[in-house]
Motif scaffolding. Structure first.
Motif, PDB file in Angstrom:
ATOM      1  N   GLY A   1       0.914  -1.325  -0.230  1.00 27.43           N
ATOM      2  CA  GLY A   1      -0.140   0.069  -0.005  1.00 27.43           C
ATOM      3  C   GLY A   1       0.593   1.272  -0.039  1.00 27.43           C
ATOM      4  N   SER A   2       0.953   1.831   1.066  1.00 26.78           N
ATOM      5  CA  SER A   2       1.620   3.182   1.283  1.00 26.78           C
ATOM      6  C   SER A   2       2.949   2.921   1.839  1.00 26.78           C
ATOM      7  CB  SER A   2       0.916   4.079   2.173  1.00 26.78           C
ATOM      8  OG  SER A   2       0.873   3.699   3.406  1.00 26.78           O
ATOM      9  N   GLY A   3       3.668   4.118   1.887  1.00 25.31           N
ATOM     10  CA  GLY A   3       5.160   4.220   2.678  1.00 25.31           C
ATOM     11  C   GLY A   3       5.038   3.902   4.001  1.00 25.31           C
ATOM     12  N   ASN A   4       3.903   4.207   4.769  1.00 26.58           N
ATOM     13  CA  ASN A   4       3.607   3.904   5.995  1.00 26.58           C
ATOM     14  C   ASN A   4       3.364   2.212   6.395  1.00 26.58           C
ATOM     15  OD1 ASN A   4       3.710   6.189   7.760  1.00 26.58           O
ATOM     16  ND2 ASN A   4       1.790   6.913   6.992  1.00 26.58           N
ATOM     17  N   ASP A   5       2.780   1.667   5.428  1.00 21.76           N
ATOM     18  CA  ASP A   5       2.586   0.103   5.593  1.00 21.76           C
ATOM     19  C   ASP A   5       4.002  -0.476   5.314  1.00 21.76           C
ATOM     20  OD1 ASP A   5      -0.283   0.355   5.621  1.00 21.76           O
ATOM     21  OD2 ASP A   5      -0.403   0.899   3.527  1.00 21.76           O
ATOM     22  N   VAL A   6       4.791   0.091   4.284  1.00 21.23           N
ATOM     23  CA  VAL A   6       6.123  -0.590   4.367  1.00 21.23           C
ATOM     24  C   VAL A   6       7.023  -0.551   5.540  1.00 21.23           C
ATOM     25  CG1 VAL A   6       8.327  -0.308   3.233  1.00 21.23           C
ATOM     26  CG2 VAL A   6       6.251  -0.312   1.933  1.00 21.23           C
TER      27      VAL A   6
ATOM     28  N   ASN B   1       6.786  15.804   7.473  1.00 23.83           N
ATOM     29  CA  ASN B   1       5.438  15.451   7.751  1.00 23.83           C
ATOM     30  C   ASN B   1       4.888  14.176   7.372  1.00 23.83           C
ATOM     31  OD1 ASN B   1       2.341  15.331   7.670  1.00 23.83           O
ATOM     32  ND2 ASN B   1       2.387  17.428   8.233  1.00 23.83           N
ATOM     33  N   GLU B   2       4.381  13.353   8.247  1.00 21.32           N
ATOM     34  CA  GLU B   2       4.446  11.846   8.218  1.00 21.32           C
ATOM     35  C   GLU B   2       3.313  11.630   7.172  1.00 21.32           C
ATOM     36  OE1 GLU B   2       1.830   9.592   9.280  1.00 21.32           O
ATOM     37  OE2 GLU B   2       0.109  10.853   9.767  1.00 21.32           O
ATOM     38  N   TRP B   3       2.596  12.628   6.479  1.00 24.62           N
ATOM     39  CA  TRP B   3       1.316  12.449   5.504  1.00 24.62           C
ATOM     40  C   TRP B   3       2.415  12.097   4.140  1.00 24.62           C
ATOM     41  CZ3 TRP B   3      -2.831  10.949   6.901  1.00 24.62           C
ATOM     42  CH2 TRP B   3      -3.445  11.630   8.051  1.00 24.62           C
ATOM     43  N   GLU B   4       3.770  12.588   4.134  1.00 27.62           N
ATOM     44  CA  GLU B   4       4.478  12.498   3.042  1.00 27.62           C
ATOM     45  C   GLU B   4       4.841  10.817   2.755  1.00 27.62           C
ATOM     46  OE1 GLU B   4       7.677  14.932   1.811  1.00 27.62           O
ATOM     47  OE2 GLU B   4       7.274  16.137   3.634  1.00 27.62           O
TER      48      GLU B   4
ATOM     49  N   GLU C   1       2.484   8.434   3.961  1.00 30.77           N
ATOM     50  CA  GLU C   1       1.118   7.941   3.413  1.00 30.77           C
ATOM     51  C   GLU C   1       0.773   8.063   2.322  1.00 30.77           C
ATOM     52  OE1 GLU C   1      -2.217   5.819   4.005  1.00 30.77           O
ATOM     53  OE2 GLU C   1      -0.607   6.180   5.417  1.00 30.77           O
ATOM     54  N   GLN C   2       1.300   9.189   1.408  1.00 38.05           N
ATOM     55  CA  GLN C   2       0.820   9.377   0.133  1.00 38.05           C
ATOM     56  C   GLN C   2       2.009   8.480  -0.794  1.00 38.05           C
ATOM     57  OE1 GLN C   2       2.717  11.376  -2.384  1.00 38.05           O
ATOM     58  NE2 GLN C   2       4.458  12.046  -1.333  1.00 38.05           N
ATOM     59  N   LEU C   3       3.225   7.991  -0.291  1.00 40.74           N
ATOM     60  CA  LEU C   3       4.086   7.343  -1.148  1.00 40.74           C
ATOM     61  C   LEU C   3       3.723   6.061  -1.350  1.00 40.74           C
ATOM     62  CD1 LEU C   3       6.918   7.406  -2.194  1.00 40.74           C
ATOM     63  CD2 LEU C   3       7.769   6.636   0.044  1.00 40.74           C
ATOM     64  N   ARG C   4       3.567   5.702  -2.536  1.00 41.62           N
ATOM     65  CA  ARG C   4       3.015   4.425  -2.997  1.00 41.62           C
ATOM     66  C   ARG C   4       4.315   3.340  -2.517  1.00 41.62           C
ATOM     67  NH1 ARG C   4      -0.715   3.090  -7.020  1.00 41.62           N
ATOM     68  NH2 ARG C   4       1.018   1.931  -7.978  1.00 41.62           N
ATOM     69  N   SER C   5       3.819   2.046  -2.039  1.00 46.57           N
ATOM     70  CA  SER C   5       4.741   1.013  -1.697  1.00 46.57           C
ATOM     71  C   SER C   5       5.695   0.703  -3.158  1.00 46.57           C
ATOM     72  CB  SER C   5       4.306  -0.233  -0.976  1.00 46.57           C
ATOM     73  OG  SER C   5       3.297  -0.629  -1.621  1.00 46.57           O
ATOM     74  N   THR C   6       4.788   0.668  -4.099  1.00 48.15           N
ATOM     75  CA  THR C   6       5.467   0.144  -5.514  1.00 48.15           C
ATOM     76  C   THR C   6       6.593   1.012  -5.959  1.00 48.15           C
ATOM     77  OG1 THR C   6       3.594   1.380  -6.662  1.00 48.15           O
ATOM     78  CG2 THR C   6       3.469  -0.964  -6.496  1.00 48.15           C
ATOM     79  N   ASP C   7       6.494   2.242  -5.469  1.00 53.15           N
ATOM     80  CA  ASP C   7       7.577   3.240  -5.736  1.00 53.15           C
ATOM     81  C   ASP C   7       9.027   3.169  -5.117  1.00 53.15           C
ATOM     82  OD1 ASP C   7       6.029   4.509  -7.714  1.00 53.15           O
ATOM     83  OD2 ASP C   7       4.947   5.779  -6.224  1.00 53.15           O
TER      84      ASP C   7
END
Length: 811
Positions: free
Chosen positions: A178-183, A216-219, A221-227
């Motif tokens: 999912g997101s960078g947070n998920d990673v 900001n931690e939202w950055e 969240e918006q980062l895709r794990s595929t990236d």
């Protein structure tokens, strides 16, 4: 047949161990057989080369090549070693770069040498040295068998590279979570509670996406794990980082290739007892070297806390306070970003970025309180408090990142301004004393100017980096109270910090040494009502050395590092204004605080999919939160901060991250034990109880592209400074899938804190008091639905890293 096997100069051939042993036997035979007495071995080999129709001239030259996996992805930091025949003696060695390329220099004839290329998680391959271009070398992925279960080699491998634990994400199951947070939730040694990441035994890390600082931690969240290509965790940062930085997290992204217009839009809707939502749009336009990008973000919703406070103070009498509060909150956040980046060539890039953030929070608080003196009720009251907070933040970053011949240059300048305005209306109804109506205004005006320059150049067998950093910060705080108790006041802190640092990275065979030193000059001026207070104005000059040694013993990678760090008090901790909490509780900073000096010795070990880390830290002048009493009014408690003499802490962590079939595992267990004591009730109280931490993260890669996450966290009872905390435990689950041919649509459904078990239970000890707090968050259990859609998107090429981050954190 032998010519094809041992002299493949026209077509690359990857030899096996058996082939090289065979070659060694042939060489030994030629050297010992009486039939070849008097014949020089090199002449004989040259004759064989010529007889096979190949002309080869032995001379000193540089061998270049590139290492990739079976999917064509570059393999970073693979070990490339040049060995001699027949005794396999070490000649020269290096590691591959981020693009998988390498080069080593040979001064011996080619027919005496071969290359050994290895990396954790891959099969080791051997290549006879035949020319100055080894071409593209493919490393097959390794597999291991545990019992009857196959552990795949394409797991999210965790490797020790120099002083960093690197988790590879690309082409693994984690690239689809999912997101960078998920990673980041799946990185060994990294944990997230509420909205903050912590590194086991180190605290809050500085987080970078490539070389750009995450503000900001939202950055994330918006980062895709595929990236995401990989995640690097540095647990003992060197001299190039500010002396206050205890850990660094670097997220490397996949190389961008897209052109034209692209966008990435997402929405997340969360609900349990209250609603919370967010929406974000990222867009960019690329044409050749030009990259124009922007972002619009909005979030908002409600949450609430229940807090029970019980305090006992033992002085002339036994004073007790009981407080029960309920605080619902409405929060809004708006952000915007615009910037451009221009890269006229691969060696030069420059640009600028403007960020705007605005926070608007309303949080009423309803509190019922009772005060007892020697067991007799002294007072009871109810308090209704209404708070409104607004925080606008402006940030401008300008940067240049380039390379002139072999000299790398990185320059950043940051300008930041922010205002924090808090208005509080308080109404107290007392049973035994006068009622109170208070109107309190708190204002904070912050500004920062920071610049940072880093120069790097190869030197001998390594790389030398030199740099400097300058920051100037100002914070002005005013406090106004309608009743003038506590009294209205104003103070200001102005601080300048000049730093110079150097770092040298030496690669000698398999040994890798990083050594650095950082000098910091800090000049702090404190003003009270516009008048400078010399006693509270201070100047510091400090040297902060660092050293890191990395060496592999086969598949066992080892790293030992030592640093000296500092922790400066935040501006809130230096704020001497007396703040009103309730009629029997106040808070204040301490303008006389001294910085804390931290000596840190850390050892890292990795073996296959296992990681082990242990650290010993010694704290001089640690800053500790304490509760004191007003001498003239002992029933009133004052929450403040003080320096103590020392504190020692040791942390141990063991983590495992294998993949068994479709099950990706990331389990870690750690223990933190401190040695800290303080005076308490005419005695010396020791806080030596260790804290156990467990993290159990599971990802299941099911058929049809579905991913299921089941993550659990547990923190046991134990001591941290003068705090004695209870258990903390929670579990999160989620399921997601990507749709459409290009996987551009992502859908994920999650539930956080499934059993609604997240709460804190903490006792804080003072010299004559015990403060017991129980807090629960009514909204940690939430169901969250996230939709993402991307069109022609790639991560921004922006290379600005920012400057003055330590001061931004203090502000």
């Amino acid at each position: 047949m032998l010519r094809n096997k041992f002299f493949p100069f026209c077509n690359q051939y990857v030899a096996t161990i058996e082939d090289l042993r065979c070659l060694k036997m042939i060489a030994q035979f030629f050297g010992k057989s009486s039939a070849f007495e008097g014949i020089n071995m090199k002449h004989l080999l040259l004759f064989l080369l010529l007889s096979s129709g190949i002309c080869f001239v032995s001379k000193a030259q540089t061998i270049t090549g590139k290492v990739v996996d079976t999917k064509g992805t570059p393999v970073e930091y693979a070990n490339v070693v040049l060995l001699s025949l027949p005794d396999s003696a070490f000649i020269q060695g290096t590691i591959t770069g981020l693009d998988g390329t390498f080069n080593v220099t040979s001064t011996q004839p080619a027919d005496d040498l071969f290359l050994r290329i290895s990396a954790i998680g891959y099969v080791t391959v051997y290549i006879p040295y035949n020319s100055d271009n080894a071409g593209t070398v493919i490393l097959p992925q390794d597999t291991q068998i545990i019992g009857d279960v196959i552990v795949k080699g394409d797991l999210p491998k965790v490797q020790l590279r120099n002083d960093a634990l690197v988790t590879n994400i690309q082409n693994t199951v984690l690239s689809r979570v999912g997101s960078g947070n998920d990673v980041l939730r799946n990185i060994p040694g990294l944990a997230k509670q509420k909205d903050q990441y912590t590194v086991f035994g180190k605290g809050k890390p500085q987080i970078y996406i490539n070389n750009r600082l995450v503000r900001n931690e939202w950055e994330l969240e918006q980062l895709r794990s595929t990236d995401i290509k990989s995640v690097e965790l540095i647990t003992n940062p060197g001299a190039q980082y500010d002396a206050t930085v205890n850990a660094v997290l670097i997220i490397r992204t996949v190389k961008s290739t897209g052109q034209g217009f692209g966008f990435n839009v997402r929405t997340s809707q969360m609900y349990w007892t209250r609603y919370w939502g967010l929406n974000q749009l990222d867009f960019n336009y690329r044409h050749k070297g030009l990259d124009v990008f922007g972002m619009l973000f909005a979030s908002g919703g409600e949450d609430a806390t229940n807090i029970t406070l019980h305090q006992q103070t033992y002085i002339d009498k036994i004073w007790e306070q009981e407080n029960v509060s309920y605080a619902p909150a409405k929060r809004r956040c708006y952000q915007a970003r615009f910037g451009l980046n221009y890269s006229p060539s691969d060696n030069h890039s420059f640009g600028g970025r403007y960020d705007y953030e605005y926070y608007h929070n309303k949080y009423p608080e309803i509190m019922t309180s009772n005060v007892y003196s020697d067991g007799q009720r002294y007072d009871s009251w109810e308090s209704n408090k209404y708070n409104k907070e607004t925080v606008p933040i402006h940030l401008v970053n300008l940067y240049y990142d380039g390379k002139v011949n072999e000299l790398a240059v990185n320059f950043n300048t940051d300008i930041r301004r922010s205002n924090i305005d808090v208005n509080s209306d308080i109404e107290e109804e007392s049973q035994n004393y006068d009622n109170r109506m208070l109107s309190i205004e708190s204002r904070s005006r912050n500004s920062l100017l920071a610049s940072k320059l880093i120069l790097s150049h190869p030197l001998w067998k390594g790389n030398l980096s030199l740099g400097s950093e300058y920051t100037h910060t100002s914070q002005k705080n005013t406090f106004q109270n309608s009743e003038d108790f506590p009294a209205s006041s104003a103070n200001e802190v102005k601080e300048s910090n000049i730093a110079a640092f150097s770092k040298y990275q030496l690669k000698f065979g398999n040994l890798n040494v990083n050594a650095g030193i950082r000098f910091e000059h800090a000049d702090s001026k404190y003003f009270n009502d516009g008048v400078k207070v010399n006693e509270q104005s201070k100047t510091y000059n400090n040297l902060f050395p660092s050293v890191s040694i990395n060496y592999p013993f086969g598949k066992l990678q080892t790293n030992l590092s030592y640093t000296i760090k500092t922790k400066r008090p935040s501006y809130a901790q230096l704020d001497g204004n007396l703040m009103y909490i309730s009629r029997y509780s106040y808070s204040s900073g301490n303008s006389l605080l001294k910085p804390t000096e931290i000596s840190d010795l850390t050892m890292l070990l990795t073996y296959k999919y296992l990681q082990f880390r242990t650290s010993y830290q010694h704290f001089e002048n640690p800053i500790v939160s304490v509760y004191n009493q007003f001498e003239e009014q002992p029933e009133i408690s004052l929450l403040t901060v003080e320096n103590f003499d020392k504190r020692d802490r040791i942390s141990i962590m063991l983590a495992a991250s294998p993949t068994i079939g479709s099950w990706n595992i990331n389990y870690s267990a750690g223990l933190i034990k401190q040695w800290f004591s303080m005076e308490h009730l005419d005695g010396n109280k020791k806080f030596h109880t260790p804290v156990l931490k467990l993290s159990l993260n599971n990802t299941f890669d099911l058929t049809g592209g579905w991913l299921i996450n089941i993550n659990g966290h547990y923190t046991g009872k134990g001591d941290n400074y003068n705090n004695r905390s209870g258990e903390v435990k929670y579990m999160d689950i989620g399921i997601g899938k990507s749709f459409l041919k290009d996987q551009s649509l992502e859908v994920k459904l999650e539930c956080s804190d499934v059993f609604d078990s997240f709460e804190s239970d903490t006792k804080v000890y003072g010299e004559s008091s015990v403060f017991h707090e129980k807090a629960s968050w009514r909204d940690t259990r939430r169901v969250k639905l996230t939709l993402r859609y991307k069109f022609n998107t790639d991560k921004s090429k922006y290379k600005g890293t920012g400057a003055g981050q330590a001061e931004k954190e203090r502000l």
